[in-house]
Design a protein around this motif. Structure first.
Motif, PDB file in Angstrom:
ATOM      1  N   ASN A  30      -4.946   9.094  -2.035  1.00 46.52           N
ATOM      2  CA  ASN A  30      -4.444  10.259  -2.759  1.00 46.52           C
ATOM      3  C   ASN A  30      -4.878  11.493  -1.964  1.00 46.52           C
ATOM      4  OD1 ASN A  30      -3.883  12.374  -4.438  1.00 46.52           O
ATOM      5  ND2 ASN A  30      -5.473  11.866  -5.942  1.00 46.52           N
ATOM      6  N   PRO A  31      -3.932  12.164  -1.273  1.00 43.80           N
ATOM      7  CA  PRO A  31      -4.343  13.273  -0.402  1.00 43.80           C
ATOM      8  C   PRO A  31      -4.793  14.511  -1.160  1.00 43.80           C
ATOM      9  CG  PRO A  31      -1.970  13.085  -0.421  1.00 43.80           C
ATOM     10  CD  PRO A  31      -2.493  11.961  -1.268  1.00 43.80           C
ATOM     11  N   PHE A  32      -4.457  14.584  -2.478  1.00 40.05           N
ATOM     12  CA  PHE A  32      -4.779  15.798  -3.234  1.00 40.05           C
ATOM     13  C   PHE A  32      -6.222  15.828  -3.707  1.00 40.05           C
ATOM     14  CE2 PHE A  32      -0.295  14.604  -4.345  1.00 40.05           C
ATOM     15  CZ  PHE A  32       0.279  15.411  -3.386  1.00 40.05           C
ATOM     16  N   GLY A  33      -6.830  14.636  -3.743  1.00 38.24           N
ATOM     17  CA  GLY A  33      -8.196  14.522  -4.256  1.00 38.24           C
ATOM     18  C   GLY A  33      -9.191  15.462  -3.588  1.00 38.24           C
ATOM     19  N   PRO A  34      -9.322  15.407  -2.256  1.00 37.49           N
ATOM     20  CA  PRO A  34     -10.356  16.234  -1.615  1.00 37.49           C
ATOM     21  C   PRO A  34      -9.998  17.714  -1.495  1.00 37.49           C
ATOM     22  CG  PRO A  34      -9.245  14.869   0.015  1.00 37.49           C
ATOM     23  CD  PRO A  34      -8.665  14.514  -1.309  1.00 37.49           C
ATOM     24  N   ALA A  35      -8.716  18.075  -1.740  1.00 41.89           N
ATOM     25  CA  ALA A  35      -8.318  19.485  -1.580  1.00 41.89           C
ATOM     26  C   ALA A  35      -9.026  20.355  -2.616  1.00 41.89           C
ATOM     27  CB  ALA A  35      -6.810  19.615  -1.720  1.00 41.89           C
ATOM     28  N   ASP A  36      -9.599  21.449  -2.140  1.00 41.59           N
ATOM     29  CA  ASP A  36     -10.417  22.282  -3.016  1.00 41.59           C
ATOM     30  C   ASP A  36      -9.753  23.659  -3.224  1.00 41.59           C
ATOM     31  OD1 ASP A  36     -12.586  23.000  -4.528  1.00 41.59           O
ATOM     32  OD2 ASP A  36     -13.769  23.679  -2.814  1.00 41.59           O
ATOM     33  N   SER A  37      -9.569  24.381  -2.133  1.00 44.63           N
ATOM     34  CA  SER A  37      -8.996  25.728  -2.246  1.00 44.63           C
ATOM     35  C   SER A  37      -7.476  25.636  -2.429  1.00 44.63           C
ATOM     36  CB  SER A  37      -9.295  26.517  -0.974  1.00 44.63           C
ATOM     37  OG  SER A  37      -8.568  25.966   0.094  1.00 44.63           O
ATOM     38  N   LEU A  38      -6.892  26.744  -2.777  1.00 48.45           N
ATOM     39  CA  LEU A  38      -5.442  26.815  -2.974  1.00 48.45           C
ATOM     40  C   LEU A  38      -4.692  26.446  -1.691  1.00 48.45           C
ATOM     41  CD1 LEU A  38      -3.412  27.572  -5.156  1.00 48.45           C
ATOM     42  CD2 LEU A  38      -3.568  29.944  -4.398  1.00 48.45           C
ATOM     43  N   GLU A  39      -5.193  26.948  -0.564  1.00 43.16           N
ATOM     44  CA  GLU A  39      -4.520  26.661   0.715  1.00 43.16           C
ATOM     45  C   GLU A  39      -4.618  25.178   1.072  1.00 43.16           C
ATOM     46  OE1 GLU A  39      -6.790  30.104   1.779  1.00 43.16           O
ATOM     47  OE2 GLU A  39      -5.547  30.298   3.562  1.00 43.16           O
ATOM     48  N   GLN A  40      -5.763  24.573   0.787  1.00 40.06           N
ATOM     49  CA  GLN A  40      -5.926  23.138   1.054  1.00 40.06           C
ATOM     50  C   GLN A  40      -4.978  22.326   0.166  1.00 40.06           C
ATOM     51  OE1 GLN A  40     -10.116  22.370   0.551  1.00 40.06           O
ATOM     52  NE2 GLN A  40     -10.670  23.574   2.336  1.00 40.06           N
ATOM     53  N   ARG A  41      -4.804  22.760  -1.078  1.00 41.78           N
ATOM     54  CA  ARG A  41      -3.889  22.047  -1.984  1.00 41.78           C
ATOM     55  C   ARG A  41      -2.444  22.173  -1.493  1.00 41.78           C
ATOM     56  NH1 ARG A  41      -6.868  24.581  -7.053  1.00 41.78           N
ATOM     57  NH2 ARG A  41      -8.819  23.515  -6.686  1.00 41.78           N
ATOM     58  N   ALA A  42      -2.102  23.365  -1.034  1.00 37.60           N
ATOM     59  CA  ALA A  42      -0.755  23.564  -0.495  1.00 37.60           C
ATOM     60  C   ALA A  42      -0.550  22.666   0.725  1.00 37.60           C
ATOM     61  CB  ALA A  42      -0.569  25.032  -0.109  1.00 37.60           C
ATOM     62  N   PHE A  43      -1.586  22.572   1.561  1.00 37.17           N
ATOM     63  CA  PHE A  43      -1.506  21.752   2.773  1.00 37.17           C
ATOM     64  C   PHE A  43      -1.366  20.266   2.404  1.00 37.17           C
ATOM     65  CE2 PHE A  43      -3.232  19.633   6.574  1.00 37.17           C
ATOM     66  CZ  PHE A  43      -2.579  20.324   7.579  1.00 37.17           C
ATOM     67  N   ALA A  44      -2.105  19.827   1.386  1.00 39.57           N
ATOM     68  CA  ALA A  44      -2.031  18.427   0.937  1.00 39.57           C
ATOM     69  C   ALA A  44      -0.632  18.117   0.412  1.00 39.57           C
ATOM     70  CB  ALA A  44      -3.069  18.168  -0.148  1.00 39.57           C
ATOM     71  N   ALA A  45      -0.061  19.059  -0.353  1.00 37.03           N
ATOM     72  CA  ALA A  45       1.271  18.838  -0.915  1.00 37.03           C
ATOM     73  C   ALA A  45       2.316  18.752   0.199  1.00 37.03           C
ATOM     74  CB  ALA A  45       1.625  19.969  -1.883  1.00 37.03           C
ATOM     75  N   TYR A  46       2.233  19.683   1.151  1.00 39.70           N
ATOM     76  CA  TYR A  46       3.210  19.672   2.246  1.00 39.70           C
ATOM     77  C   TYR A  46       3.009  18.426   3.121  1.00 39.70           C
ATOM     78  CZ  TYR A  46       6.462  21.574   5.680  1.00 39.70           C
ATOM     79  OH  TYR A  46       7.550  21.760   6.488  1.00 39.70           O
ATOM     80  N   GLY A  47       1.748  18.065   3.349  1.00 39.92           N
ATOM     81  CA  GLY A  47       1.442  16.872   4.153  1.00 39.92           C
ATOM     82  C   GLY A  47       1.973  15.601   3.516  1.00 39.92           C
ATOM     83  N   ALA A  48       1.811  15.491   2.189  1.00 42.52           N
ATOM     84  CA  ALA A  48       2.329  14.305   1.480  1.00 42.52           C
ATOM     85  C   ALA A  48       3.853  14.260   1.591  1.00 42.52           C
ATOM     86  CB  ALA A  48       1.907  14.354   0.012  1.00 42.52           C
ATOM     87  N   PHE A  49       4.471  15.436   1.553  1.00 43.08           N
ATOM     88  CA  PHE A  49       5.930  15.518   1.697  1.00 43.08           C
ATOM     89  C   PHE A  49       6.359  15.012   3.084  1.00 43.08           C
ATOM     90  CE2 PHE A  49       9.403  18.347   3.297  1.00 43.08           C
ATOM     91  CZ  PHE A  49      10.442  17.797   2.566  1.00 43.08           C
ATOM     92  N   VAL A  50       5.618  15.405   4.110  1.00 38.07           N
ATOM     93  CA  VAL A  50       5.955  14.984   5.478  1.00 38.07           C
ATOM     94  C   VAL A  50       5.848  13.457   5.598  1.00 38.07           C
ATOM     95  CG1 VAL A  50       5.252  15.121   7.908  1.00 38.07           C
ATOM     96  CG2 VAL A  50       5.308  17.193   6.517  1.00 38.07           C
ATOM     97  N   VAL A  51       4.782  12.884   5.034  1.00 36.22           N
ATOM     98  CA  VAL A  51       4.623  11.417   5.089  1.00 36.22           C
ATOM     99  C   VAL A  51       5.790  10.741   4.351  1.00 36.22           C
ATOM    100  CG1 VAL A  51       3.153   9.464   4.426  1.00 36.22           C
ATOM    101  CG2 VAL A  51       2.105  11.565   5.268  1.00 36.22           C
ATOM    102  N   ALA A  52       6.160  11.309   3.196  1.00 34.23           N
ATOM    103  CA  ALA A  52       7.284  10.745   2.432  1.00 34.23           C
ATOM    104  C   ALA A  52       8.583  10.843   3.238  1.00 34.23           C
ATOM    105  CB  ALA A  52       7.429  11.482   1.103  1.00 34.23           C
ATOM    106  N   GLU A  53       8.797  11.977   3.891  1.00 37.96           N
ATOM    107  CA  GLU A  53      10.010  12.144   4.709  1.00 37.96           C
ATOM    108  C   GLU A  53      10.048  11.124   5.849  1.00 37.96           C
ATOM    109  OE1 GLU A  53       9.983  16.338   5.942  1.00 37.96           O
ATOM    110  OE2 GLU A  53      12.030  16.462   5.182  1.00 37.96           O
ATOM    111  N   GLU A  54       8.885  10.902   6.472  1.00 32.95           N
ATOM    112  CA  GLU A  54       8.833   9.949   7.590  1.00 32.95           C
ATOM    113  C   GLU A  54       9.135   8.516   7.111  1.00 32.95           C
ATOM    114  OE1 GLU A  54       5.844  12.504  10.520  1.00 32.95           O
ATOM    115  OE2 GLU A  54       4.993  11.039   9.167  1.00 32.95           O
ATOM    116  N   GLN A  55       8.703   8.207   5.896  1.00 29.13           N
ATOM    117  CA  GLN A  55       9.065   6.906   5.314  1.00 29.13           C
ATOM    118  C   GLN A  55      10.558   6.877   4.995  1.00 29.13           C
ATOM    119  OE1 GLN A  55       7.331   3.779   4.319  1.00 29.13           O
ATOM    120  NE2 GLN A  55       6.436   4.664   6.148  1.00 29.13           N
ATOM    121  N   ALA A  56      11.066   8.018   4.522  1.00 25.76           N
ATOM    122  CA  ALA A  56      12.471   8.111   4.132  1.00 25.76           C
ATOM    123  C   ALA A  56      13.398   7.871   5.331  1.00 25.76           C
ATOM    124  CB  ALA A  56      12.755   9.472   3.511  1.00 25.76           C
TER     125      ALA A  56
END
Lengths: 148, 91
Positions: A30-56
């Motif tokens: 779960n990439p969102f778990g360790p994200a603490d600050s707002l920017e880290q959460r945004a980065f986790a969300a975008y990163g998860a999207f990229v991984v999903a796109e690569e699977q897609a």
């Protein structure tokens, strides 16, 4: 008879280890778990999207998957990409600003969450077992709750 | 944990082979095989998610935010994947 008891014990151990491993995997990736600050959460969300796109990419090329499901993945990506890029843009603006105002970045994460969820749902329709691998709905909810 | 995770498909395959030789219920080796296959198929996504999680953990530990370079790298990967998805003619 003795062999049966040993077999049963072995089966129990195997199933326990497998189940424990699976639950650990879900927590582990779960990439969102360790994200603490707002920017880290945004980065986790975008990163998860990229991984999903690569699977897609792999899934839309797989002709064994029904056309309707592959089209749904393609459509979900088409809808999610502008929201993802708006999130990235908001994050970069936020990062460059000397006086931080959370509003735009929060709004971008909130707008992006459901679209990321829709893409992950479309991927799960092609591979129901993907629940083991990709972030689960609870993870996305966690992201949204964290910023609320 | 990551090492165990990456080795899990092989471990499950070995367990599947071992359980096939026993008089366990046939469903057990069957499900071990399915689980191993699922994990092998998702190996790319698993590695990518682990890498992302580790990257964010490092940021938090070092009390820093993602850099513009890190954002740019993600954007480039997303653009490539997005173009590949949308270029696919599905019929």
């Amino acid at each position: 008879m003795r062999l049966n008891k040993i077999s049963l014990c072995m089966a129990y151990i195997i199933m326990s280890v497998s189940l424990a491993a699976c639950s650990g995997i879900n927590l582990q990736i779960n990439p969102f778990g360790p994200a603490d600050s707002l920017e880290q959460r945004a980065f986790a969300a975008y990163g998860a999207f990229v991984v999903a796109e690569e699977q897609a990419v792999i899934l839309v090329r797989d002709k064994r998957i029904p056309v309707s499901v592959r089209k749904a993945i393609q459509q979900a990506d088409r809808v999610a990409k502008p929201a993802a890029d708006a999130l990235l843009q908001a994050a970069v603006i936020y990062q460059r600003a000397t006086v931080k105002s959370d509003g735009d970045l929060l709004q971008a994460i909130e707008a992006f969450g459901p679209k990321l969820q829709a893409l992950l749902t479309a991927i799960r329709q092609s591979k129901p077992q993907a629940w083991l691998i990709l972030p689960r709905p609870a993870h996305i909810n966690q992201l949204i709750i964290l910023i609320a | 944990m990551d090492v165990i995770f990456k080795m899990l498909p092989q471990i499950l395959t070995l367990l599947q082979a071992a359980t096939t030789q026993t008089n366990l219920h046939p469903a057990i080796p069957k499900w071990l095989g399915i689980l191993a296959t699922v994990l092998q198929q998702g190996e790319g996504a698993i590695s990518a998610l682990i890498a992302l999680r580790e990257q964010i953990e490092t940021m938090r530990e070092n009390d820093r935010e993602p850099t513009e370079d890190e954002w740019r790298t993600l954007l480039q990967r997303s653009d490539l994947a997005h173009m590949a998805i949308q270029a696919e003619i599905i019929e």
